[in-house]
Design a protein around this motif. Structure first.
Motif, PDB file in Angstrom:
ATOM      1  N   ASN A 244      15.973 -16.497  13.604  1.00 37.15           N
ATOM      2  CA  ASN A 244      15.432 -17.131  12.408  1.00 37.15           C
ATOM      3  C   ASN A 244      14.799 -16.083  11.502  1.00 37.15           C
ATOM      4  OD1 ASN A 244      14.957 -20.499  12.676  1.00 37.15           O
ATOM      5  ND2 ASN A 244      15.554 -19.383  14.503  1.00 37.15           N
ATOM      6  N   PRO A 245      15.148 -16.031  10.216  1.00 36.58           N
ATOM      7  CA  PRO A 245      14.608 -15.004   9.326  1.00 36.58           C
ATOM      8  C   PRO A 245      13.205 -15.369   8.823  1.00 36.58           C
ATOM      9  CG  PRO A 245      16.129 -16.383   8.117  1.00 36.58           C
ATOM     10  CD  PRO A 245      16.159 -16.876   9.548  1.00 36.58           C
ATOM     11  N   VAL A 246      12.295 -15.569   9.752  1.00 37.61           N
ATOM     12  CA  VAL A 246      10.946 -16.016   9.423  1.00 37.61           C
ATOM     13  C   VAL A 246       9.929 -15.153  10.155  1.00 37.61           C
ATOM     14  CG1 VAL A 246      11.691 -18.377   8.956  1.00 37.61           C
ATOM     15  CG2 VAL A 246      10.987 -17.757  11.271  1.00 37.61           C
ATOM     16  N   SER A 431      29.312 -20.532  17.344  1.00 38.85           N
ATOM     17  CA  SER A 431      28.535 -19.361  16.965  1.00 38.85           C
ATOM     18  C   SER A 431      28.378 -19.288  15.455  1.00 38.85           C
ATOM     19  CB  SER A 431      29.210 -18.075  17.484  1.00 38.85           C
ATOM     20  OG  SER A 431      30.523 -17.962  16.949  1.00 38.85           O
ATOM     21  N   GLY A 432      27.495 -18.420  15.030  1.00 38.54           N
ATOM     22  CA  GLY A 432      27.301 -18.240  13.600  1.00 38.54           C
ATOM     23  C   GLY A 432      26.253 -17.177  13.324  1.00 38.54           C
ATOM     24  N   PRO A 433      26.449 -16.380  12.297  1.00 38.10           N
ATOM     25  CA  PRO A 433      25.471 -15.367  11.922  1.00 38.10           C
ATOM     26  C   PRO A 433      24.532 -15.874  10.831  1.00 38.10           C
ATOM     27  CG  PRO A 433      27.477 -15.002  10.704  1.00 38.10           C
ATOM     28  CD  PRO A 433      27.697 -16.245  11.527  1.00 38.10           C
ATOM     29  N   GLY A 438      23.439 -17.524   3.357  1.00 40.65           N
ATOM     30  CA  GLY A 438      23.736 -18.747   4.092  1.00 40.65           C
ATOM     31  C   GLY A 438      23.629 -18.609   5.595  1.00 40.65           C
ATOM     32  N   THR A 439      23.302 -19.701   6.231  1.00 37.77           N
ATOM     33  CA  THR A 439      23.233 -19.802   7.688  1.00 37.77           C
ATOM     34  C   THR A 439      24.510 -20.476   8.182  1.00 37.77           C
ATOM     35  OG1 THR A 439      20.821 -19.951   7.647  1.00 37.77           O
ATOM     36  CG2 THR A 439      21.937 -20.812   9.603  1.00 37.77           C
ATOM     37  N   VAL A 506      21.140 -28.046   8.294  1.00 30.69           N
ATOM     38  CA  VAL A 506      21.335 -26.587   8.346  1.00 30.69           C
ATOM     39  C   VAL A 506      20.612 -25.966   7.157  1.00 30.69           C
ATOM     40  CG1 VAL A 506      23.016 -24.708   8.310  1.00 30.69           C
ATOM     41  CG2 VAL A 506      23.557 -26.841   9.496  1.00 30.69           C
ATOM     42  N   GLY A 507      19.881 -24.894   7.394  1.00 28.19           N
ATOM     43  CA  GLY A 507      19.092 -24.258   6.354  1.00 28.19           C
ATOM     44  C   GLY A 507      19.899 -23.324   5.470  1.00 28.19           C
ATOM     45  N   SER A 508      19.269 -22.900   4.399  1.00 31.71           N
ATOM     46  CA  SER A 508      19.854 -21.933   3.469  1.00 31.71           C
ATOM     47  C   SER A 508      19.240 -20.572   3.766  1.00 31.71           C
ATOM     48  CB  SER A 508      19.564 -22.350   2.015  1.00 31.71           C
ATOM     49  OG  SER A 508      20.152 -21.444   1.113  1.00 31.71           O
TER      50      SER A 508
END
Length: 631
Positions: A244-246, A431-433, A438-439, A506-508
């Motif tokens: 998470n980019p937090v 999976s996902g980066p 975008g997430t 899903v978040g941005s």
């Protein structure tokens, strides 16, 4: 008889080979952590502070889905590494509670000190009910900073009725056991989230929140403890929390101040200038409790993830808990035009990376290569990391699952000794980066050999559920909980089902699991199901899991958008736009089960993926060939 024997021998040899592989995998798994000494130390501390039972969850002080290494107390005390579980340590026993996603994993990872409660099975109570049956007079200890206030209120009522007392020791007892071995906080600096991705500047978001606050409550304070909401409001991002980019922080908005409580070591000079330009005052992270105790304001609003410690510091009599109506959560969930455009671009580029990876994997399997689950996952991660907007982290731990492992919806792919992909059962990759724009959250299930009739039937029913939800139209005011059944109905026709929600928000470039909306009975974790609104992003992921054999899931992310209908009766009406650009495999489809409308949707979707991805894989002949020939 001779002919029969000659046919049976290869089948017998194949079964023996599979059994040998399974035995090898089991023997290679790490043994459970010996928790004897840790539990003994914890019980000594419990006795010292008069606690008879101690509750340990997975949350940090902000109710985050993913916790930083220094906050991963449950894995430390139990050895269990899944994301959802809870432990209750008594003076004479240790109890572990988890749901069906983790029954198998918990059985493998817990040592003999633990009693496993498989929540969801007949007769097994959730921990919140089980705990009320402890002896009268029991003192149950918890860390108030890790306990959501909404849950604390429920527990207090139910436990008091049974003459059981909630106690809150000053220090976290697991941290005391952990001692000097506890990891240090992650101090990756915070950075500004560019307006070209955010779409709306932070000053405008703050003005909107202040206007709402003044209109609804007058002179009041709005306390934000959810980390994705802190990051969204201020248009900043970080990397202190896995996936998470937090970063750990609180924000308090009043009529004349925006106060950010954060570890100053996370603040660079450019970020300080950026925040100062918006009038944001900076405070030490731990000063949040003092601010709440000392403020003269009579009304303090907190979000649903606020801890009991926060509310106690503010004083329960003046606290109002914002539920699904939280203006910050809803504004974050409804992506603006720029965020929507960014998500479209991110999913398109990610589709190109997936095509390159899938083409590589197909070719390797045709050559007879032995590719492990971990190797497959790492190759896809490598290709995604080459994207110029890759933000340096995955959105969640990849699920790369072959054979019976795919039947575990939240399977953890081992770093070593993972299963080799075979040609007998489906292979699932979920999976996902995280990209700056975008997430990503994508799941596809494929087969490298000749699927059985049952595998094809199950896959086709899952696909039909996926298509049904993608094609849904509904009036404004409809909740995701109401639409959950749309995806399940095709599976129900054959008696299939799946024991998880059909989708989540899903978040941005934020959390991959974002509330308050979702396709489930809890509607994204909200206490009250939330109506879907234009701009909300959600996953569409029905599945089927045959324990011990195979698993199937097809997941794409969709945007809610306005629909044009014939009558517009009591409108407006809404529909979905599928963002994901990864072709859906047809090898597992039983075409006899598809309706003409479903078959047309599948052809059109795969053609759209092909047309839009081919220009992006120019120069990669293998990927281009895969796109042209595979669907």
């Amino acid at each position: 008889m001779g002919c029969v024997a000659s046919r049976a021998k290869p089948e017998l040899d194949e079964k023996r080979a599979l059994l040998a592989q399974y035995a090898s995998e089991v023997s290679a798994r790490p043994k459970p952590v010996d928790t004897t000494e840790r539990l003994a130390k914890l019980r000594d501390l419990m006795r010292a502070c008069g606690v008879d039972a101690y509750v340990i969850g997975t949350e940090d002080a902000h109710g985050s889905e993913y916790a930083a290494p220094c906050d991963q107390r449950l894995p430390f005390i139990t050895g269990f590494t899944g994301s959802t579980a809870l432990a209750i340590v008594c003076l004479d026993a240790a109890h572990f509670f988890t749901d069906g996603r983790y029954h198998v994993q918990a059985s493998a990872q817990l040592d003999d000190n633990w009693t496993l409660h498989k929540v969801g099975e007949p007769g097994v109570q959730p921990w919140t009910s089980w705990i009320t049956h402890l002896p009268r007079g029991t003192h149950v200890g918890m860390d108030a900073t890790l306990l959501p206030h909404t849950l604390a209120k429920q527990l207090r009522t139910s436990l008091q009725a049974q003459h059981i007392t909630l106690a809150f020791p000053e220090a976290n007892l697991v941290d005391e056991v952990w001692g000097v071995e506890r990891p240090a906080p992650t101090l990756t600096p915070i950075y500004e989230h560019a307006l070209e991705y955010a779409g709306v500047d932070a000053a405008s978001k703050i003005r909107t929140l202040r206007a709402w606050l003044a209109d609804q409550y007058g002179d009041a304070a709005y306390v934000i403890s959810a980390l994705d909401e802190v990051a969204w409001l201020l248009n900043v991002r970080g990397a202190s929390i896995p996936c998470n980019p937090v970063f750990p922080a609180y924000v308090i908005v009043t009529a004349d101040d925006v106060a950010l409580f954060v570890d100053e070591r996370l603040l660079t000079h450019p970020v300080r200038l950026y925040l100062a330009g918006m009038g944001v005052s900076l405070h030490a992270y731990e000063r949040i409790m003092t601010w709440l105790r000392d403020t003269p304001l009579s009304t303090i609003l907190v979000d649903e993830r606020a801890s009991h410690a926060l509310v106690r510091a503010a004083g329960e009599s003046r606290v109002i808990v914002q539920t699904a109506t939280s203006p910050v959560a809803l504004a974050k969930a409804c992506k603006n035009d720029v965020e929507q455009a960014c998500l479209r671009r991110a999913y398109l580029r990610d589709g190109a990376a997936w095509a390159k990876w899938a083409a590589w994997l197909e070719e390797a399997m045709r050559r007879g290569a032995n590719i492990t689950e971990r190797e497959a996952a790492e190759e896809l991660a490598r290709l995604r990391a080459a994207d110029p907007l890759y933000a340096g982290m995955q959105a969640y731990d990849a699920i790369s699952a072959a054979g019976p492992n795919a039947a575990l919806p939240h399977y953890e792919t081992p770093v070593t000794h993972s299963r080799v992909l075979d040609r007998e059962a489906p292979y699932l990759n979920d999976s996902g980066p995280q990209y700056h724009d975008g997430t990503i959250d994508t799941t596809r299930t494929v087969h490298f050999g000749r699927p059985t009739a049952e595998q094809k039937r199950a896959y086709t029913r899952v696909l039909q559920g996926h298509i049904a939800l993608a094609l849904a139209r509904f009036p404004a005011g409809t909740t995701g909980a109401q639409l959950d059944m749309v995806a399940r109905q095709p599976l129900y026709q054959d008696g299939y089902n799946y024991m998880h929600g059909t989708g989540h928000g899903v978040g941005s470039f934020l959390a991959v699991h974002e509330g308050p909306h979702g396709f489930s009975s809890s509607s994204g974790g909200a206490s009250v199901p939330v109506p879907l609104q234009e701009g909300m992003a959600l996953s569409n992921e029905p599945g089927f899991y045959e324990v011990g054999h195979f698993g199937i899931r097809i997941e794409s992310v969709m945007l809610v958008r306005r629909a044009t209908t014939h009558r517009e009766f009591q409108g407006p009406w809404l529909e979905f736009e599928t963002l994901t650009r990864v072709p859906i495999s047809t090898r597992l489809v039983d075409k006899r089960l598809l309706s003409p409308k479903e078959a047309q949707w599948l052809r059109a979707y795969n053609q759209q993926c092909r047309d839009e991805l081919l220009p992006l894989v120019r120069g990669d002949r293998r990927a281009a060939k895969w796109l042209r020939q595979s669907f």
